[in-house]
Design an enzyme around this catalytic site. Structure first.
Site, short mmCIF file in Angstrom:
data_model
loop_
_atom_site.label_atom_id
_atom_site.label_comp_id
_atom_site.label_asym_id
_atom_site.label_seq_id
_atom_site.Cartn_x
_atom_site.Cartn_y
_atom_site.Cartn_z
N ASN A 132 0.66 -1.11 -0.05
CA ASN A 132 -0.33 -0.21 0.10
C ASN A 132 0.94 1.16 -0.04
O ASN A 132 1.36 1.16 1.43
CB ASN A 132 -0.76 -0.01 1.30
CG ASN A 132 -1.70 1.31 1.23
OD1 ASN A 132 -1.53 1.93 0.41
ND2 ASN A 132 -2.07 1.41 3.21
N LYS A 175 0.08 4.02 0.02
CA LYS A 175 -0.38 5.28 0.90
C LYS A 175 -0.29 6.90 -0.90
O LYS A 175 -0.19 6.38 -1.75
CB LYS A 175 -0.20 5.37 2.07
CG LYS A 175 -0.36 3.87 2.83
CD LYS A 175 0.00 4.51 4.03
CE LYS A 175 -0.10 2.62 4.52
NZ LYS A 175 0.06 3.36 6.48
N HIS A 193 -9.04 0.87 5.38
CA HIS A 193 -8.29 1.48 5.42
C HIS A 193 -7.96 2.07 7.19
O HIS A 193 -8.94 3.42 6.87
CB HIS A 193 -7.27 1.59 4.96
CG HIS A 193 -5.84 1.97 5.39
ND1 HIS A 193 -5.88 2.45 6.81
CD2 HIS A 193 -4.99 0.85 5.23
CE1 HIS A 193 -4.00 2.12 6.52
NE2 HIS A 193 -3.52 1.28 6.30
N GLU A 234 -7.12 4.51 8.43
CA GLU A 234 -6.32 6.14 7.80
C GLU A 234 -7.34 6.91 7.24
O GLU A 234 -7.79 7.76 8.02
CB GLU A 234 -5.22 6.18 7.18
CG GLU A 234 -3.56 5.53 7.82
CD GLU A 234 -2.78 5.44 6.97
OE1 GLU A 234 -2.40 5.23 5.65
OE2 GLU A 234 -1.34 4.44 7.92
N GLU A 261 -5.07 -4.92 11.45
CA GLU A 261 -4.37 -4.13 11.05
C GLU A 261 -4.19 -3.14 12.24
O GLU A 261 -5.32 -2.64 12.10
CB GLU A 261 -3.98 -2.94 9.90
CG GLU A 261 -3.55 -3.83 8.19
CD GLU A 261 -3.21 -2.14 7.04
OE1 GLU A 261 -2.13 -2.83 6.96
OE2 GLU A 261 -3.57 -1.17 7.89
N GLY A 294 2.45 2.08 10.98
CA GLY A 294 3.47 3.20 10.57
C GLY A 294 4.25 4.30 11.93
O GLY A 294 4.96 4.85 12.24
N SER A 311 3.54 -1.84 10.21
CA SER A 311 5.02 -2.40 10.78
C SER A 311 5.90 -3.09 10.06
O SER A 311 7.18 -3.83 10.44
CB SER A 311 5.81 -2.02 11.98
OG SER A 311 4.95 -0.89 12.34
P1 13P Z 1 2.96 0.36 7.80
O1 13P Z 1 4.01 -1.07 6.98
O2 13P Z 1 3.59 1.48 7.23
O3 13P Z 1 3.35 0.42 9.18
O4 13P Z 1 1.77 0.08 7.31
C1 13P Z 1 0.97 -0.49 7.04
C2 13P Z 1 -0.57 -0.20 6.67
O5 13P Z 1 -1.03 0.90 6.83
C3 13P Z 1 -0.60 -1.31 5.21
O6 13P Z 1 -2.23 -0.72 4.73
#
Ligand code: 13P
Length: 251
Positions: A14, A16, A100, A102, A172, A178, A213
């Site tokens: 992803n 993002k 997601h 976010e 997640e 992140g 992560s």
């Molecule tokens: P990170 O791997 O940067 O923690 O992000 C995970 C994520 O949100 C994938 O959708």
């Protein structure tokens, strides 16, 4: 029964809201030159919408598949700024991330909206990657499984459990996205086992990914767990070396 051996692994990147034409070209070249696929692993890249054409072209004929990061719950029409599932299918997207954390947090997406997006994706022939996860406060309050169970149940009520035959689930934990913090093997395995049980008869055959992560240094340990079928990567998907290393760890 756990049909681990029959579930294929999936590593999805992803991106993002990252990338530009130049960086993407270098990243895609690094990935396609170094990952030629493996029988038991599928690799997927989910770029921002505007880069779908660039990625589609770069991965044509490679072992990489295309996905998107979200989708509108509405049919094509008067919906300014949105992208319909049919449009993603037009670009040969096979997967789309829905729910997601976010988007739940920053765009205020509700469980009901996530369920509609899941439905819209499947109607257009896409495979939704449904993200579920608890916040740190919810985990600290002992509410992790309750939160995840509720998020999942709203989707199941909307589309029916059988729809999960053509879907992927991603656990997640919000506190691991992140942050560099990774769920412990026990925490991850507990949630994956719980989700599988909630899916009833489809539990043993549904791919359930872990996200939060994941890096080359911890991927192998996560993939060794019986109920983890792959990863949804954020940061690590922006490095060709890391992305390919994690695909190799899954193989
Ligand atoms: P990170 O791997 O940067 O923690 O992000 C995970 C994520 O949100 C994938 O959708």
């Amino acid at each position: 029964m756990n049909e681990r051996h029959t579930r294929q692994r999936l590593v999805a990147g992803n991106w993002k809201m990252n990338g530009n034409l130049g960086d993407n070209a270098r990243l895609l070249e690094g990935i396609t030159a170094n990952w030629s696929g493996a029988e038991q692993v599928k690799a997927v890249i989910c770029p921002p919408f505007v880069y779908l054409p660039q990625v589609a072209k770069a991965i044509a004929g490679s072992a990489i598949e295309l996905g998107a990061q979200t989708v509108s719950e509405y049919k094509p029409g008067a919906c300014t700024g949105e992208v319909a599932a049919e449009m993603l299918a037009d670009w040969q997207c096979r997967y789309v991330i829905v729910g997601h954390s976010e988007r739940r947090r920053l765009q205020g997406e509700t469980d009901a909206q996530v369920a509609e997006k899941f439905h819209a994706a499947q109607e257009a022939g896409l495979i939704p990657i449904l993200c579920l996860g608890e916040s740190e406060q919810e985990r600290d309050a002992g509410l992790a499984l309750k939160t995840i169970g509720h998020q999942l149940s709203v989707v199941v009520e909307r589309v029916g459990i059988d729809a999960f035959a053509k879907a992927v689930v991603a656990y997640e934990p919000v506190w691991a996205v992140g942050t560099g913090k990774v769920a412990s093997p026990e925490q991850a395995e507990e949630v994956h086992r719980f989700i599988r049980a909630e899916l009833g008869e489809l539990g043993p055959s549904t791919q359930i990914l872990y996200g939060g992560s994941v890096k080359p240094g911890n991927a192998k340990q996560l993939f060794a767990l019986p109920d983890i079928d792959g990863a949804l990567l954020g940061g690590a998907s922006l490095s060709a070396e890391d992305f390919v290393a994690i695909c190799e760890a899954a193989a």
